[in-house]
Scaffold this motif. Sequence first.
Motif, PDB file in Angstrom:
ATOM      1  N   GLU A   1      -6.250   4.957  15.989  1.00 19.05           N
ATOM      2  CA  GLU A   1      -6.860   4.945  14.531  1.00 19.05           C
ATOM      3  C   GLU A   1      -5.542   4.758  13.705  1.00 19.05           C
ATOM      4  O   GLU A   1      -5.372   4.356  12.720  1.00 19.05           O
ATOM      5  N   GLU A   2      -4.719   5.687  13.922  1.00 22.92           N
ATOM      6  CA  GLU A   2      -3.141   5.845  13.181  1.00 22.92           C
ATOM      7  C   GLU A   2      -2.686   4.459  13.190  1.00 22.92           C
ATOM      8  O   GLU A   2      -2.072   3.863  12.285  1.00 22.92           O
ATOM      9  N   ARG A   3      -2.564   3.752  14.383  1.00 26.84           N
ATOM     10  CA  ARG A   3      -1.994   2.197  14.486  1.00 26.84           C
ATOM     11  C   ARG A   3      -2.807   1.557  13.452  1.00 26.84           C
ATOM     12  O   ARG A   3      -2.130   0.634  12.828  1.00 26.84           O
ATOM     13  N   LEU A   4      -4.252   1.501  13.405  1.00 23.69           N
ATOM     14  CA  LEU A   4      -5.014   0.565  12.787  1.00 23.69           C
ATOM     15  C   LEU A   4      -4.745   0.995  11.385  1.00 23.69           C
ATOM     16  O   LEU A   4      -4.710  -0.070  10.427  1.00 23.69           O
ATOM     17  N   THR A   5      -4.559   2.085  10.804  1.00 21.30           N
ATOM     18  CA  THR A   5      -4.370   2.435   9.510  1.00 21.30           C
ATOM     19  C   THR A   5      -2.934   2.379   8.797  1.00 21.30           C
ATOM     20  O   THR A   5      -2.553   2.477   7.788  1.00 21.30           O
ATOM     21  N   GLY A   6      -1.963   1.918  10.043  1.00 24.65           N
ATOM     22  CA  GLY A   6      -0.625   1.684   9.672  1.00 24.65           C
ATOM     23  C   GLY A   6       0.235   2.987   9.707  1.00 24.65           C
ATOM     24  O   GLY A   6       1.292   3.050   8.923  1.00 24.65           O
ATOM     25  N   GLY A   7      -0.568   4.073   9.863  1.00 27.91           N
ATOM     26  CA  GLY A   7       0.331   5.439   9.648  1.00 27.91           C
ATOM     27  C   GLY A   7       1.176   5.520  10.833  1.00 27.91           C
ATOM     28  O   GLY A   7       1.419   4.855  11.888  1.00 27.91           O
TER      29      GLY A   7
ATOM     30  N   SER B   1       2.665   7.150  13.740  1.00 29.42           N
ATOM     31  CA  SER B   1       2.350   8.177  14.693  1.00 29.42           C
ATOM     32  C   SER B   1       3.372   8.661  15.734  1.00 29.42           C
ATOM     33  O   SER B   1       4.339   7.858  15.893  1.00 29.42           O
TER      34      SER B   1
END
Lengths: 178, 89
Positions: free
Chosen positions: A167-173, A175
């Motif tokens: 999810e962090e990858r998807l939101t560009g966060g 990680s």
Amino acid sequence: MANENKSEATISDEEVSGGNQPMESSKALSPRGDRAIVRHGYSTTELDALYSLSRIFIESGEIATAERVARGLVSIEPTHVNAWLVIAYASLMREDYGETISAAHRALELRNSSMEALLFLVLAHFQLKDFQTGGTYLGEVSDRLAASERMRPELRQLYEAQVLRFEERLTGGSSKTS
Amino acid sequence: MKSRIEELMFHDETRLPLLALVPQGKNAGELPKLRAALLARMERVEQEVEGASNSRVTMGESERQRRDERDMLKIAIDWIALQEDDHGK
């Protein structure tokens, strides 16, 4: 995705050893079956004990030794799912993700219900930054959980952490784990 | 030195139990009782590996498997000997 190979994966120890039941004539001619030949005559007790030894080496951090035992096991019993999981673990530890994927696929071919194998595939693909493929396997774990398949708490924790990574990858966060 | 994946899996805030991916074993305690059988297998595999080495230049799949089996047996037999030494002390 891997297909289940039920004919090999679900053979019971009794079937391998011939069991104690009276056999039909066709079975009596070859009481231990072809798989016994692959096992080179090793008993289930021996295979279990050797696998346990491999697991002990993992716990004590002797991962290369654990892998050598596991490779010996699959040389005599290519359908030993847990030994393939040891190989997947050892190769993940030495960052040989291609080997992790290969071993996890072998485990999954033999036991398509293996959550462990699926999680190894998730981890290895994520380590390779292939979040698309890893996400596919993660989705498969998710589907199985939704279908009420059981999962040990430790595995669920691992799964949930990978969901977070994804999810962090998807939101560009940014990680810590990617 | 710990690998990157170990760092990630064990030392981040999640402290992930990666070891859980490898199912528990059942009966390592049986191994010492199997010593004689494993020694006999070792003897057989040694002969097979030696025979194959003498007859071929390159290592085939079957020979590689015998070497893996021999490697496993040696580790197991050495481990049993260590356990016996420990118990003898």
